[in-house]
Write a protein that holds these residues in place. Structure first.
Motif, PDB file in Angstrom:
ATOM      1  N   GLN A 153      49.599  36.152  31.378  1.00  0.00           N
ATOM      2  CA  GLN A 153      49.169  36.955  32.514  1.00  0.00           C
ATOM      3  C   GLN A 153      47.811  37.590  32.253  1.00  0.00           C
ATOM      4  N   ARG A 154      47.545  37.969  31.014  1.00  0.00           N
ATOM      5  CA  ARG A 154      46.223  38.513  30.689  1.00  0.00           C
ATOM      6  C   ARG A 154      45.141  37.440  30.815  1.00  0.00           C
ATOM      7  N   VAL A 155      45.475  36.206  30.462  1.00  0.00           N
ATOM      8  CA  VAL A 155      44.537  35.094  30.689  1.00  0.00           C
ATOM      9  C   VAL A 155      44.285  34.927  32.185  1.00  0.00           C
ATOM     10  N   ALA A 156      45.352  35.016  32.979  1.00  0.00           N
ATOM     11  CA  ALA A 156      45.205  34.870  34.434  1.00  0.00           C
ATOM     12  C   ALA A 156      44.293  35.960  35.000  1.00  0.00           C
ATOM     13  N   ILE A 157      44.385  37.165  34.464  1.00  0.00           N
ATOM     14  CA  ILE A 157      43.501  38.246  34.913  1.00  0.00           C
ATOM     15  C   ILE A 157      42.051  37.923  34.556  1.00  0.00           C
ATOM     16  N   ALA A 158      41.832  37.471  33.327  1.00  0.00           N
ATOM     17  CA  ALA A 158      40.472  37.110  32.907  1.00  0.00           C
ATOM     18  C   ALA A 158      39.919  35.984  33.771  1.00  0.00           C
ATOM     19  N   ARG A 159      40.768  35.002  34.073  1.00  0.00           N
ATOM     20  CA  ARG A 159      40.320  33.881  34.920  1.00  0.00           C
ATOM     21  C   ARG A 159      39.912  34.363  36.310  1.00  0.00           C
ATOM     22  N   ALA A 160      40.686  35.280  36.872  1.00  0.00           N
ATOM     23  CA  ALA A 160      40.348  35.807  38.197  1.00  0.00           C
ATOM     24  C   ALA A 160      39.019  36.544  38.182  1.00  0.00           C
ATOM     25  N   LEU A 161      38.689  37.168  37.050  1.00  0.00           N
ATOM     26  CA  LEU A 161      37.435  37.918  36.946  1.00  0.00           C
ATOM     27  C   LEU A 161      36.220  37.022  36.730  1.00  0.00           C
ATOM     28  N   MET A 162      36.451  35.769  36.343  1.00  0.00           N
ATOM     29  CA  MET A 162      35.330  34.866  36.041  1.00  0.00           C
ATOM     30  C   MET A 162      34.397  34.679  37.226  1.00  0.00           C
ATOM     31  N   LEU A 163      34.931  34.724  38.438  1.00  0.00           N
ATOM     32  CA  LEU A 163      34.109  34.489  39.626  1.00  0.00           C
ATOM     33  C   LEU A 163      33.572  35.791  40.217  1.00  0.00           C
ATOM     34  N   SER A 164      33.714  36.885  39.471  1.00  0.00           N
ATOM     35  CA  SER A 164      33.170  38.198  39.865  1.00  0.00           C
ATOM     36  C   SER A 164      33.564  38.580  41.298  1.00  0.00           C
ATOM     37  N   PRO A 165      34.859  38.613  41.604  1.00  0.00           N
ATOM     38  CA  PRO A 165      35.275  38.974  42.964  1.00  0.00           C
ATOM     39  C   PRO A 165      34.975  40.439  43.253  1.00  0.00           C
ATOM     40  N   LYS A 166      34.753  40.736  44.520  1.00  0.00           N
ATOM     41  CA  LYS A 166      34.540  42.127  44.913  1.00  0.00           C
ATOM     42  C   LYS A 166      35.838  42.917  44.868  1.00  0.00           C
ATOM     43  N   ILE A 167      36.963  42.223  45.122  1.00  0.00           N
ATOM     44  CA  ILE A 167      38.272  42.876  45.160  1.00  0.00           C
ATOM     45  C   ILE A 167      39.252  42.006  44.385  1.00  0.00           C
ATOM     46  N   LEU A 168      39.923  42.600  43.405  1.00  0.00           N
ATOM     47  CA  LEU A 168      40.888  41.882  42.588  1.00  0.00           C
ATOM     48  C   LEU A 168      42.295  42.223  43.070  1.00  0.00           C
ATOM     49  N   CYS A 169      43.064  41.179  43.390  1.00  0.00           N
ATOM     50  CA  CYS A 169      44.407  41.360  43.951  1.00  0.00           C
ATOM     51  C   CYS A 169      45.467  40.885  42.971  1.00  0.00           C
ATOM     52  N   PHE A 170      46.556  41.641  42.895  1.00  0.00           N
ATOM     53  CA  PHE A 170      47.675  41.299  42.024  1.00  0.00           C
ATOM     54  C   PHE A 170      48.947  41.214  42.854  1.00  0.00           C
ATOM     55  N   ASP A 171      49.672  40.114  42.690  1.00  0.00           N
ATOM     56  CA  ASP A 171      50.960  39.965  43.368  1.00  0.00           C
ATOM     57  C   ASP A 171      52.068  40.119  42.339  1.00  0.00           C
ATOM     58  N   GLU A 172      52.657  41.301  42.274  1.00  0.00           N
ATOM     59  CA  GLU A 172      53.746  41.584  41.332  1.00  0.00           C
ATOM     60  C   GLU A 172      53.399  41.061  39.938  1.00  0.00           C
ATOM     61  N   PRO A 173      52.353  41.592  39.307  1.00  0.00           N
ATOM     62  CA  PRO A 173      51.847  40.992  38.065  1.00  0.00           C
ATOM     63  C   PRO A 173      52.793  41.064  36.879  1.00  0.00           C
ATOM     64  N   THR A 174      53.851  41.879  36.957  1.00  0.00           N
ATOM     65  CA  THR A 174      54.758  41.992  35.816  1.00  0.00           C
ATOM     66  C   THR A 174      56.173  41.514  36.128  1.00  0.00           C
ATOM     67  N   SER A 175      56.400  40.991  37.326  1.00  0.00           N
ATOM     68  CA  SER A 175      57.779  40.676  37.725  1.00  0.00           C
ATOM     69  C   SER A 175      58.368  39.517  36.931  1.00  0.00           C
ATOM     70  N   ALA A 176      57.523  38.642  36.369  1.00  0.00           N
ATOM     71  CA  ALA A 176      58.025  37.503  35.604  1.00  0.00           C
ATOM     72  C   ALA A 176      58.110  37.813  34.110  1.00  0.00           C
ATOM     73  N   LEU A 177      57.877  39.068  33.734  1.00  0.00           N
ATOM     74  CA  LEU A 177      57.801  39.427  32.323  1.00  0.00           C
ATOM     75  C   LEU A 177      58.997  40.239  31.874  1.00  0.00           C
ATOM     76  N   ASP A 178      59.352  40.080  30.598  1.00  0.00           N
ATOM     77  CA  ASP A 178      60.333  40.972  29.988  1.00  0.00           C
ATOM     78  C   ASP A 178      59.728  42.370  29.902  1.00  0.00           C
ATOM     79  N   PRO A 179      60.564  43.407  29.913  1.00  0.00           N
ATOM     80  CA  PRO A 179      60.048  44.781  29.857  1.00  0.00           C
ATOM     81  C   PRO A 179      59.101  45.035  28.691  1.00  0.00           C
ATOM     82  N   GLU A 180      59.345  44.420  27.536  1.00  0.00           N
ATOM     83  CA  GLU A 180      58.497  44.669  26.374  1.00  0.00           C
ATOM     84  C   GLU A 180      57.095  44.084  26.545  1.00  0.00           C
TER      85      GLU A 180
END
Length: 257
Positions: free
Chosen positions: A158-185
Motif C-alpha cells: 500500500q505504501r508503494v501504491a501511495i508512492a506510485r500515485a504521487l509520481m504524476l504529481s496530482p493536485k488531489i490525492l484520493c484514498f479508497d479505504e486504504p487500510t481495509s485490506a490490511l491486518d491491524p498491525e
C-alpha cells in the motif's frame, strides 16, 4: 480559493440512485475524510471524481477550471479524459500493483508511457528513476526498489501504491479505504505515511472506516448516508458534537465495533 468544487453530482445504477445531488468544496492543502456505512455512496463518489464512473449530472471544478459537466460530457473523448484524470491520484484498497514488474517499474511505468519516453532517452529515464527513488524514500521503502509486489507485506504494497500515485504529481490525492485490506498491525504504517503527507501540505480526500484517524488527520469530515451528505463539518463537530441522529447512530455503532 477552493482547489476543488463538486456541484450537484447525481449517479444511478439502473433504478438505484446512489448519489443524490452531492456538493462540497475543498481548499488547497486540506484533508477531507468521507465516512459512512457501506452502501452510502462514498466509493462511488470517489470513482466519479476520478472519472472511473460517469455521473448523470453535476460538475467538477479544479483550480477554477471546469473539468467536466457530466450532463454534457462526451465519454468517448479518451485523450481529454486522460488529461483530466491527472488532476487526481487514486490509491485503491486492494493496492492494484503490477505483479510482473518490480517496485521501481511499478512507479515509473505510467510516467514513461504518458511522456512517451523511449529506451534511448537515458537522461529522461534517469530523471524519472530518481523521482521514483525519492518517493520510495519518502514512504520508507528505498530498500525494496527491486523487489516484486509478492515479496512485500500488504502494508508495504500500500505504501508503494501511495508512492506510485504521487509520481504524476496530482493536485488531489484520493484514498479508497486504504487500510481495509490490511491486518491491524500493518494499518499503522500506512496511516503514518498519510499523516506525513498531510504535514507536507498534500490535498487529500480519504474514504475511511478508521474513525480515530479521520478525527485526528482531517480538516473536514463528510458523513454520507443513502447517497446524500447528511452532515459536514470540522472533526470536533462531527465526532464530539454530531447533530444528525443518523450520524450519532453511526458513530455509536462504529465505537462498538
Amino acid at each position: 480559493m477552493s482547489i476543488l468544487k463538486v456541484e450537484n453530482i447525481k449517479k444511478s445504477f439502473g433504478n438505484v440512485e446512489v448519489l443524490k445531488d452531492i456538493s462540497f468544496s475543498l481548499e488547497k492543502g486540506e484533508v477531507l475524510s468521507i465516512i459512512g456505512s457501506s452502501g452510502s455512496g462514498k466509493t462511488t463518489l470517489l470513482r466519479c471524481l476520478n472519472f472511473l464512473e460517469f455521473a448523470e449530472n453535476g460538475k467538477i471544478i479544479v483550480d477554477d477550471e471546469e473539468l467536466v459537466d457530466f450532463a454534457l460530457h462526451d465519454k468517448q473523448n479518451d485523450e481529454a479524459l486522460r488529461q483530466k484524470r491527472l488532476n487526481f491520484g487514486l490509491v485503491f484498497q486492494s493496492f492494484n500493483l503490477f505483479p510482473q514488474y518490480n517496485i521501481l517499474k511499478n512507479l515509473t511505468l505510467a510516467v514513461e508511457l504518458l511522456e512517451g519516453v523511449k529506451k534511448k532517452d537515458k537522461e529522461k529515464l534517469q530523471e524519472i528513476n530518481n523521482r521514483a527513488m525519492d518517493l520510495l524514500k519518502r514512504v520508507g521503502l528505498e530498500d525494496k526498489v527491486y523487489a516484486y509486489p509478492c515479496e512485500l507485506s500488504g502494508g508495504q504494497q500500500q505504501r508503494v501504491a501511495i508512492a506510485r500515485a504521487l509520481m504524476l504529481s496530482p493536485k488531489i490525492l484520493c484514498f479508497d479505504e486504504p487500510t481495509s485490506a490490511l491486518d491491524p498491525e500493518l494499518t499503522g504504517e500506512v496511516l503514518r505515511v498519510i499523516r506525513e503527507l498531510r504535514d507536507g501540505n498534500t490535498t487529500m480526500i480519504i474514504v475511511t472506516h478508521e474513525m480515530n484517524f479521520a478525527k485526528n488527520v482531517s480538516d473536514k469530515v463528510i458523513f454520507m448516508a443513502d447517497g446524500i451528505i447528511e452532515e459536514v463539518g470540522a472533526p470536533a463537530q462531527i465526532f464530539d458534537n454530531p447533530k444528525s441522529p443518523r450520524l450519532k447512530e453511526f458513530l455509536s455503532s462504529s465505537l462498538k465495533d
